[in-house]
Design an enzyme around this catalytic site. Structure first.
Site, PDB file in Angstrom:
ATOM      1  CB  CYS A 103      -0.939   0.054   1.193  1.00  0.00           C
ATOM      2  SG  CYS A 103      -1.945   1.549   1.125  1.00  0.00           S
ATOM      3  CB  THR A 122     -10.814   1.421 -10.696  1.00  0.00           C
ATOM      4  OG1 THR A 122      -9.723   1.510  -9.760  1.00  0.00           O
ATOM      5  CG2 THR A 122     -11.342   2.810 -10.954  1.00  0.00           C
ATOM      6  CG  ASN A 174      -1.575  -2.172  -4.074  1.00  0.00           C
ATOM      7  OD1 ASN A 174      -2.342  -1.248  -4.311  1.00  0.00           O
ATOM      8  ND2 ASN A 174      -1.535  -2.796  -2.920  1.00  0.00           N
TER       9      ASN A 174
HETATM   10  C1  LIG Z   1     -10.017   3.162  -3.512  1.00  0.00           C
HETATM   11  C2  LIG Z   1      -9.039   2.024  -3.560  1.00  0.00           C
HETATM   12  C3  LIG Z   1      -8.683   1.346  -2.378  1.00  0.00           C
HETATM   13  C4  LIG Z   1      -7.791   0.289  -2.390  1.00  0.00           C
HETATM   14  N1  LIG Z   1      -7.494  -0.367  -1.223  1.00  0.00           N
HETATM   15  C5  LIG Z   1      -6.673  -1.454  -1.241  1.00  0.00           C
HETATM   16  C6  LIG Z   1      -6.428  -2.213  -0.055  1.00  0.00           C
HETATM   17  O1  LIG Z   1      -6.974  -1.956   1.023  1.00  0.00           O
HETATM   18  N2  LIG Z   1      -5.565  -3.271  -0.138  1.00  0.00           N
HETATM   19  C7  LIG Z   1      -4.962  -3.635  -1.322  1.00  0.00           C
HETATM   20  O2  LIG Z   1      -4.203  -4.601  -1.339  1.00  0.00           O
HETATM   21  N3  LIG Z   1      -5.202  -2.944  -2.460  1.00  0.00           N
HETATM   22  C8  LIG Z   1      -6.033  -1.868  -2.449  1.00  0.00           C
HETATM   23  N4  LIG Z   1      -6.290  -1.177  -3.624  1.00  0.00           N
HETATM   24  C9  LIG Z   1      -5.645  -1.602  -4.878  1.00  0.00           C
HETATM   25  C10 LIG Z   1      -6.557  -2.486  -5.725  1.00  0.00           C
HETATM   26  O3  LIG Z   1      -6.899  -3.671  -5.048  1.00  0.00           O
HETATM   27  C11 LIG Z   1      -5.918  -2.808  -7.073  1.00  0.00           C
HETATM   28  O4  LIG Z   1      -4.709  -3.488  -6.852  1.00  0.00           O
HETATM   29  C12 LIG Z   1      -5.629  -1.573  -7.913  1.00  0.00           C
HETATM   30  O5  LIG Z   1      -6.659  -0.620  -7.770  1.00  0.00           O
HETATM   31  C13 LIG Z   1      -5.447  -1.872  -9.396  1.00  0.00           C
HETATM   32  O6  LIG Z   1      -6.607  -2.459  -9.975  1.00  0.00           O
HETATM   33  P1  LIG Z   1      -7.744  -1.617 -10.793  1.00  0.00           P
HETATM   34  O7  LIG Z   1      -7.041  -0.794 -11.803  1.00  0.00           O
HETATM   35  O8  LIG Z   1      -8.647  -2.668 -11.361  1.00  0.00           O
HETATM   36  O9  LIG Z   1      -8.442  -0.773  -9.775  1.00  0.00           O
HETATM   37  C14 LIG Z   1      -7.202  -0.104  -3.616  1.00  0.00           C
HETATM   38  C15 LIG Z   1      -7.554   0.565  -4.799  1.00  0.00           C
HETATM   39  C16 LIG Z   1      -8.461   1.606  -4.792  1.00  0.00           C
HETATM   40  C17 LIG Z   1      -8.823   2.295  -6.081  1.00  0.00           C
END
Ligand SMILES: Cc1cc2nc3c(=O)[nH]c(=O)nc-3n(C[C@H](O)[C@H](O)[C@H](O)COP(=O)(O)O)c2cc1C
Ligand SMILES: Cc1cc2nc3c(=O)[nH]c(=O)nc-3n(C[C@H](O)[C@H](O)[C@H](O)COP(=O)(O)OP(=O)(O)OC[C@H]3O[C@@H](n4cnc5c(N)ncnc54)[C@H](O)[C@@H]3O)c2cc1C
Ligand code: FES
Lengths: 272, 309
Positions: free
Chosen positions: B136, B272, B198
């Site tokens: 994170c 997202t 991530n």
């Molecule tokens: C608002 C938000 C909160 C997130 N919180 C976490 C989290 O608590 N733990 C984690 O491992 N990844 C977290 N992520 C990362 C996502 O799980 C993911 O790895 C990242 O958004 C890329 O994927 P995407 O483009 O489909 O969103 C978060 C992402 C977003 C947008």
């Protein structure tokens, strides 16, 4: 069956038009919805990924007959998302998640209600007037805008904009009360009898600064204020924790999701 | 050829964990899963990955926490969550009732905290796996300190591996120069799978107000904007390790998900995309199935990792 729990629907625009400042859009959706004034929808109608996120808009009105619903939004063009919405036409598709959030609590008996809207905030409080009219409850409307052309059309204003019932305010004095809406509320409050004040409840939506001032003037007088916040949102249904506001939680402050625990908050709770 | 029932088999394996299909929700974009029950039956998903859990409830960062960017968004939520105790007490029974396959994403400020959260979850029978968030970017001790180099990640993974018998997935940061060596470090330390990517550290400022878009100043970029970077990293990780690789980053459609499977991912996560379309995950599952029918493939396994170079 009309639905109350959130759903993601593909709507179709029936009409969408405006005066360059405010737009009103009516959309047909697969089913009727039941909503509380103050509840909102997440709306996107543009193809592609830019802008990526849907935009929150208050549910202005909903209708329809069996198996066929309609929903109306009123919005102001402030940026790319709302500009794209304003360019859509009848027949265009619109993706909508609704109804979302907690609406206003209008359940209290024998109250006097003041509906306070700053800017496009009126779109959130006006739907409450419809319910209050049905309940034959007493209400007044306070509307603030920068100038005359930034006020909503008179026919949208509950009570037909009757003087004494609708207080229109402009910062530049081009229409109605010369000054800010909070000043108009303060003046009216000063003229209120103690017995009336004891029955008063305020519903407010607008810029955070306006809401804070309303809270500062009403809370010490023990007038309950239900304030609807307009924070930026990503999801709108409580899964991203992006939209939080600080609230009092005993001695500490905590962050609450505006889309889920709000958007309507008791003004005493919010850390303005 | 499709199987007798006429529907392709989407079953996907992540080590010992068998998923009914390869599509999972990404942590932090799906709440605790229950928020999606008005939209669809969450047991239809390969798995639900819940919001990152810490030992104690965490308040998160001050607003402004999100800002939109071209085809993406930056977030700095600061891992606001209810803490592992309340999760086990209030959320677990409801996820189990819903019939969902679910995975707990965890993080700690110290290695000991990671261990303790993992231990607390080990006894939760219905929990399918633990996903270690070592990446994170938004809290000082949100794992990035451990996850940004192979040595740190190896130490953390080994200790958590010893603390739990649950399948352990390690979620990797893209904010490294060599993703292959980081993935290998996780594998060597006992991870059952690696999850990536991530969010990518980014920043937005307003040239007029001269202020940053986020109160945390920097945040994590997600959404379609990161997909090419994610795809490249997943492909590299697939070549670097023998354990399953779970692909994430900008997936919005069945085609996007298939691209990750094509480069070798065992399964994918959708983040997202859930915001704009709460039904995104199930639409992607349906889309993958329809694709396999069109391609006359009976099993997803016949497609996975078949990139022609
Ligand atoms: C608002 C938000 C909160 C997130 N919180 C976490 C989290 O608590 N733990 C984690 O491992 N990844 C977290 N992520 C990362 C996502 O799980 C993911 O790895 C990242 O958004 C890329 O994927 P995407 O483009 O489909 O969103 C978060 C992402 C977003 C947008
Ligand atoms: C629950 C809720 C109900 C709402 N109801 C209505 C409504 O009925 N009608 C209406 O016109 N608007 C409403 N809004 C505000 C509306 O969502 C924003 O104006 C809209 O998202 C702006 O999008 P944009 O792409 O046009 O602007 P952007 O390009 O995103 O931003 C342009 C400018 O507007 C500001 N802005 C962006 N989003 C918001 C926001 N959520 N609140 C305040 N300022 C913002 C930005 O900081 C920027 O200065 C509501 C907001 C919420 C949270
Ligand atoms: S907008 Fe996602 S939690 Fe409120």
């Amino acid at each position: 069956m009309p639905f109350r729990r959130p759903r993601f629907v593909n709507g179709r625009i029936l009409h969408n038009g405006g005066n360059g400042i405010f737009y009103r859009m009516e959309v047909s959706i697969p089913d009727r919805i039941e909503f509380l004034p103050g509840q909102f929808a997440m709306v996107s109608g543009w193809p592609g990924n830019d802008p990526l996120l849907p935009r929150p808009l208050a549910i202005f009105r909903a209708g329809g007959a069996r198996g066929k619903g309609t929903v109306e939004f009123v919005y102001k063009v402030v940026g790319r998302g709302t500009a794209l919405l304003s360019g859509l036409h009848g027949g265009d598709p619109l993706q909508i998640t609704l109804p979302l959030g907690n609406g206003f609590d209008l359940g209290r008996e024998d109250r006097i209600w003041w509906l306070v809207g700053g800017g496009v905030g009126f779109s959130t409080v006006f739907p409450a007037a419809v319910v209050l009219e049905e309940q034959r409850a007493a209400f007044e409307v306070f509307l603030g805008a920068r100038s005359r052309d930034q006020l909503p059309p008179r026919e949208w204003v509950p009570g037909g904009g009757t003087p004494g019932r609708a207080h229109l305010c402009t910062d530049d004095g081009t229409a109605g009360f010369f000054g800010r809406v909070t000043d108009a509320v303060r003046e009216r409050m000063d003229r209120l009898k103690a017995t009336e004040r004891a029955r008063l409840s305020i519903l407010a939506c607008g810029p955070r600064e306006m809401l804070r001032e309303i809270a500062e003037l009403a809370v010490p007088l023990e007038v309950p204020v239900q304030a609807s916040l307009e924070n930026h949102m990503a999801c709108g249904f409580g899964v991203c924790w992006g939209c939080v506001t600080a609230v009092r939680d005993g001695e500490k402050t905590a962050y609450r999701r505006v889309c889920k625990e709000g958007p309507v908050f008791d003004a005493r709770e919010v850390v303005w | 050829m499709v199987n007798a029932a006429g529907t392709p088999d989407l079953t996907s394996r992540v080590g010992s964990v068998v998923l009914k299909n390869p599509v999972m929700s990404a942590s932090g974009t799906f709440g605790y899963g229950l928020e999606f029950t008005p939209f669809y039956d969450i047991s239809r998903l390969g798995a639900v990955i819940v919001k990152g859990l810490s030992l104690l409830p965490t308040p998160g960062n001050a607003p402004q926490r999100i800002v939109e960017t071209p085809a993406g968004m930056l977030n700095a939520i600061g891992l606001q969550n209810i803490g592992v105790e309340r999760f086990v007490r209030d959320v677990v029974p409801r996820l189990a009732d819903a019939g969902a396959t679910y995975v707990a994403n965890i993080y700690g400020r110290t290695i000991e905290e990671y261990e303790e959260v993992a231990r607390r979850l080990s006894g939760v029978a219905s929990l399918a796996a633990i996903e270690l968030n070592a990446s994170c970017p938004n809290v000082k001790e949100g794992g990035i300190a451990f996850g940004s180099n192979p040595e740190g990640l190896s130490g953390l993974t080994r200790r958590v591996r010893e603390a739990t018998g649950k399948p352990l997935w390690v979620k990797l940061s893209p904010n490294v120069s060599d993703i292959g060596s980081v993935a290998r470090a996780a594998e060597d330390a006992g991870a059952d799978a690696v999850t990536l990517i991530n969010t990518i550290v980014g920043m937005a400022v307003d040239c007029r107000t001269r202020r940053p878009g986020l109160s945390n100043v920097t945040g994590g970029l997600s959404g379609p904007a990161i997909k090419p970077v994610a795809l490249r990293m997943v492909w590299e990780a697939c070549k670097a390790v023998r354990i399953p690789v779970i692909g994430i980053g900008g997936i919005q459609s069945a085609e996007d998900a298939l691209e990750f499977l094509l480069v070798g991912a065992a399964a994918v996560q959708v983040g997202t995309a859930n915001f704009r379309n709460p039904n995104a995950c199930v639409e992607i599952i349906d889309g993958i199935r329809a694709f396999l029918v069109r391609e006359r493939l009976a099993h997803l396994d016949d497609y996975r990792g078949t990139l022609r170079i």
